[in-house]
Write a protein that holds these residues in place. Structure first.
Motif, short mmCIF file in Angstrom:
data_model
loop_
_atom_site.label_atom_id
_atom_site.label_comp_id
_atom_site.label_asym_id
_atom_site.label_seq_id
_atom_site.Cartn_x
_atom_site.Cartn_y
_atom_site.Cartn_z
N UNK A 242 0.81 -1.23 0.00
CA UNK A 242 0.00 0.00 0.00
C UNK A 242 0.84 1.28 0.00
N UNK A 243 2.04 1.22 0.54
CA UNK A 243 2.94 2.38 0.51
C UNK A 243 3.60 2.47 -0.86
N UNK A 244 4.06 1.34 -1.35
CA UNK A 244 4.74 1.32 -2.64
C UNK A 244 3.82 1.79 -3.76
N UNK A 245 2.53 1.52 -3.61
CA UNK A 245 1.55 1.93 -4.63
C UNK A 245 1.05 3.36 -4.41
N UNK A 246 1.27 3.90 -3.22
CA UNK A 246 0.82 5.26 -2.92
C UNK A 246 -0.52 5.33 -2.21
N UNK A 247 -1.09 4.18 -1.83
CA UNK A 247 -2.38 4.16 -1.12
C UNK A 247 -2.22 4.71 0.30
N UNK A 248 -1.13 4.34 0.98
CA UNK A 248 -0.88 4.76 2.36
C UNK A 248 0.46 5.49 2.43
N UNK A 249 0.61 6.36 3.43
CA UNK A 249 1.88 7.07 3.56
C UNK A 249 3.00 6.21 4.15
N UNK A 250 2.64 5.19 4.95
CA UNK A 250 3.70 4.38 5.58
C UNK A 250 3.15 3.07 6.10
N UNK A 251 4.07 2.16 6.35
CA UNK A 251 3.78 0.90 7.02
C UNK A 251 5.00 0.53 7.85
N UNK A 252 4.77 -0.33 8.82
CA UNK A 252 5.85 -0.83 9.65
C UNK A 252 5.98 -2.32 9.40
N UNK A 253 7.22 -2.76 9.29
CA UNK A 253 7.52 -4.17 9.06
C UNK A 253 8.37 -4.67 10.22
N UNK A 254 7.97 -5.78 10.81
CA UNK A 254 8.77 -6.42 11.84
C UNK A 254 9.66 -7.45 11.16
N UNK A 255 10.96 -7.28 11.32
CA UNK A 255 11.93 -8.16 10.67
C UNK A 255 12.61 -9.02 11.72
N UNK A 256 12.45 -10.32 11.62
CA UNK A 256 13.08 -11.28 12.53
C UNK A 256 14.52 -11.47 12.07
N UNK A 257 15.46 -11.03 12.87
CA UNK A 257 16.87 -11.08 12.49
C UNK A 257 17.37 -12.50 12.25
N UNK A 258 16.78 -13.48 12.92
CA UNK A 258 17.23 -14.86 12.75
C UNK A 258 16.80 -15.45 11.41
N UNK A 259 15.85 -14.82 10.73
CA UNK A 259 15.34 -15.35 9.47
C UNK A 259 15.83 -14.59 8.25
N UNK A 260 16.56 -13.50 8.47
CA UNK A 260 17.02 -12.68 7.35
C UNK A 260 18.53 -12.51 7.44
#
Length: 185
Positions: free
Chosen positions: A13-31
């Motif tokens: 939705x942010x990349x498309x311009x629908x929303x101004x922002x989003x938050x992503x939780x990134x698990x360090x053990x999986x990335x």
């Protein structure tokens, strides 16, 4: 799992311009090489006027906010939103950097999301206020956020967001890059 995959799914939705922002939780053990991937994400999105930055980091997770500075600034600049944020201790003005720094410090201090975070995610002010007043209970509808005011408008936005996420996931799985999927802003 990669930061790009998380960004496509959670931030469509942010990349498309629908929303101004989003938050992503990134698990360090999986990335793997998470900070390198975040730097690459920032670079890839910068030409589209989309920014990614770390809101909070602990041993296990990184909270990443992906946002469109111009769109977020416009929302945070509304008189009613500025007044609300002033009442929440954010001071006056429309300095997005100052607002984000205060938000970061509150998350770091409490280890939790302050309720006003909904404003930073572009949620309607009435719904953020309703959430705070009701302690998260008694909403009229729940979806991307808890709705306390305009159910029809929110349901339309929820539907648009869901369609967007599905379309972005499909196109990404077919080989489109994050940059190709991101609308210029």
């Amino acid at each position: 799992m990669s930061i790009e995959q998380l960004a496509v799914y959670h931030c469509a939705p942010v990349l498309s311009g629908i929303k101004p922002s989003n938050i992503v939780t990134c698990d360090k053990s999986k990335i793997k090489s998470i900070h390198t991937q975040i730097d690459a994400l920032k670079k890839e999105l910068s030409g589209k006027n989309v920014t990614a930055e770390i809101l909070f980091e602990c041993e296990r997770y990184i909270l990443l906010i992906v946002y469109r500075p111009n769109q977020l600034r416009a929302y945070l600049s509304r008189a009613d939103v500025r007044e609300f944020l002033r009442g929440q201790g954010y001071g006056g003005g429309t300095n997005i950097r100052k607002y984000l720094d205060i938000l970061k410090s509150r998350i770091a201090r409490n280890g939790d999301f302050p309720h006003e975070i909904g404003i930073f995610l572009g949620y309607p002010l009435a719904d953020v206020v309703g959430f705070i007043k009701n302690g998260g209970r008694n909403c009229k509808m729940s979806g991307v956020w808890k709705v306390y005011d305009n159910v029809y408008e929110a349901s339309c936005v929820f539907e648009k967001i869901e369609k967007c996420k599905k379309a972005y996931a499909k196109h990404f799985s077919m080989g489109r890059s994050l940059s190709q999927l991101t609308a210029a802003g």
